[in-house]
Design an enzyme around this catalytic site. Structure first.
Site, PDB file in Angstrom:
ATOM      1  N   ASP A  20      10.853  70.444 -42.346  1.00  0.00           N
ATOM      2  CA  ASP A  20      10.777  68.980 -42.485  1.00  0.00           C
ATOM      3  C   ASP A  20      11.123  68.435 -43.881  1.00  0.00           C
ATOM      4  O   ASP A  20      10.416  67.554 -44.390  1.00  0.00           O
ATOM      5  CB  ASP A  20       9.380  68.487 -42.056  1.00  0.00           C
ATOM      6  CG  ASP A  20       9.069  68.775 -40.587  1.00  0.00           C
ATOM      7  OD1 ASP A  20       9.895  69.415 -39.910  1.00  0.00           O
ATOM      8  OD2 ASP A  20       7.983  68.367 -40.121  1.00  0.00           O
ATOM      9  N   LYS A 105      11.478  68.547 -33.429  1.00  0.00           N
ATOM     10  CA  LYS A 105      10.202  68.596 -32.695  1.00  0.00           C
ATOM     11  C   LYS A 105       9.592  67.207 -32.591  1.00  0.00           C
ATOM     12  O   LYS A 105       9.687  66.414 -33.515  1.00  0.00           O
ATOM     13  CB  LYS A 105       9.227  69.569 -33.366  1.00  0.00           C
ATOM     14  CG  LYS A 105       8.957  69.261 -34.809  1.00  0.00           C
ATOM     15  CD  LYS A 105       8.207  70.390 -35.496  1.00  0.00           C
ATOM     16  CE  LYS A 105       8.187  70.182 -36.997  1.00  0.00           C
ATOM     17  NZ  LYS A 105       7.531  68.934 -37.428  1.00  0.00           N
ATOM     18  N   CYS A 152       2.688  70.547 -41.267  1.00  0.00           N
ATOM     19  CA  CYS A 152       3.684  71.338 -40.526  1.00  0.00           C
ATOM     20  C   CYS A 152       3.919  72.720 -41.124  1.00  0.00           C
ATOM     21  O   CYS A 152       4.143  73.682 -40.381  1.00  0.00           O
ATOM     22  CB  CYS A 152       4.974  70.548 -40.392  1.00  0.00           C
ATOM     23  SG  CYS A 152       4.753  69.149 -39.251  1.00  0.00           S
TER      24      CYS A 152
HETATM   25  C1  VGL Z   1       4.142  66.088 -40.768  1.00  0.00           C
HETATM   26  C2  VGL Z   1       2.545  64.466 -40.703  1.00  0.00           C
HETATM   27  C3  VGL Z   1       3.109  63.926 -39.578  1.00  0.00           C
HETATM   28  C4  VGL Z   1       4.713  67.274 -41.466  1.00  0.00           C
HETATM   29  C5  VGL Z   1       4.730  65.565 -39.639  1.00  0.00           C
HETATM   30  O1  VGL Z   1       5.933  67.511 -41.361  1.00  0.00           O
HETATM   31  O2  VGL Z   1       3.950  67.993 -42.159  1.00  0.00           O
HETATM   32  N1  VGL Z   1       3.049  65.556 -41.279  1.00  0.00           N
HETATM   33  N2  VGL Z   1       4.207  64.472 -39.057  1.00  0.00           N
END
Ligand code: VGL
Ligand code: ZN
Length: 199
Positions: A20, A105, A152
């Site tokens: 991410d 995702k 994540c």
């Molecule tokens: C994430 C919060 C919400 C992440 C993803 O990538 O860690 N954190 N969605």
């Protein structure tokens, strides 16, 4: 040739999972900016370079949400709107060196943080993403980097342990949201308890 030291030695038995590294998390004007998230991009690129050169798989994940999802506070969840499909915030950071497949995702409004699996927020049922199928069958060791360390990255690393890999999380290659103060320390503790090498 890279002058920068990497966090571990790469070979074909390793897989680097880049979690991410997207504008909403890694750009200071992103909607869920992880403090100092932009600082990981350069060091992560050096790691990607070393991994690719050594023949290790390099796989990316991308948080990819519909505009309404129980993941968002406005729809009953906890997060500000972020990483909405096909928006600037969901794009991988422009400086990130992308040299492998990208696993999205949350595409159908699923919740959950691991790159390996997603969870239907209504039924609670979990299903697998393609991530495991994209890691070389020879991979025994996962190095999990990116954002965010307390969500994540942590859940991907824990799932990696459950799946039977040796897992490393180098702290210089991640940053934490710290929704509650101390989430970083608690996450590191939880990872170590599970057997992850937090280095
Ligand atoms: C994430 C919060 C919400 C992440 C993803 O990538 O860690 N954190 N969605
Ligand atoms: Zn998200």
């Amino acid at each position: 040739m890279s002058e920068r030291a990497t966090t571990t030695a790469y070979d074909e038995a390793a897989a680097l999972i880049v979690v991410d590294v997207q504008n909403d998390f890694a750009d200071p004007s992103g909607s869920l900016y992880v403090k100092a998230g932009d600082e990981v991009v350069g060091p992560v690129n050096a790691e990607i370079d070393a991994a690719a050169e050594a023949g290790a798989a390099v796989v990316y994940t991308q948080d990819w949400h519909p505009s309404s999802t129980p993941h968002f506070a406005k729809d009953g969840g906890i997060w500000p709107v972020h990483c909405v499909a096909d928006t600037w915030g969901a794009e991988l950071h422009p400086d990130l060196d992308v040299r492998g497949p990208v696993v999205r995702k949350g595409t159908n409004g699923e919740d959950g943080y691991s790159g390996f699996s997603v969870r239907d927020p209504r039924t609670g049922a979990t299903s697998e993403t393609q991530l495991e199928s994209l890691i070389e069958p020879s991979a025994r060791r996962l190095i999990v980097v990116g954002l965010a360390g307390d969500y994540c990255v942590k859940e991907t690393a824990l799932d990696g342990m459950r799946l039977g890999y040796d897992v490393e999380v180098p702290l210089v290659l991640t940053r934490f949201v710290n929704l509650e103060p101390g989430d970083d320390e608690r996450s590191i503790h939880q990872l170590r308890e599970a057997g992850v090498a937090v280095v």
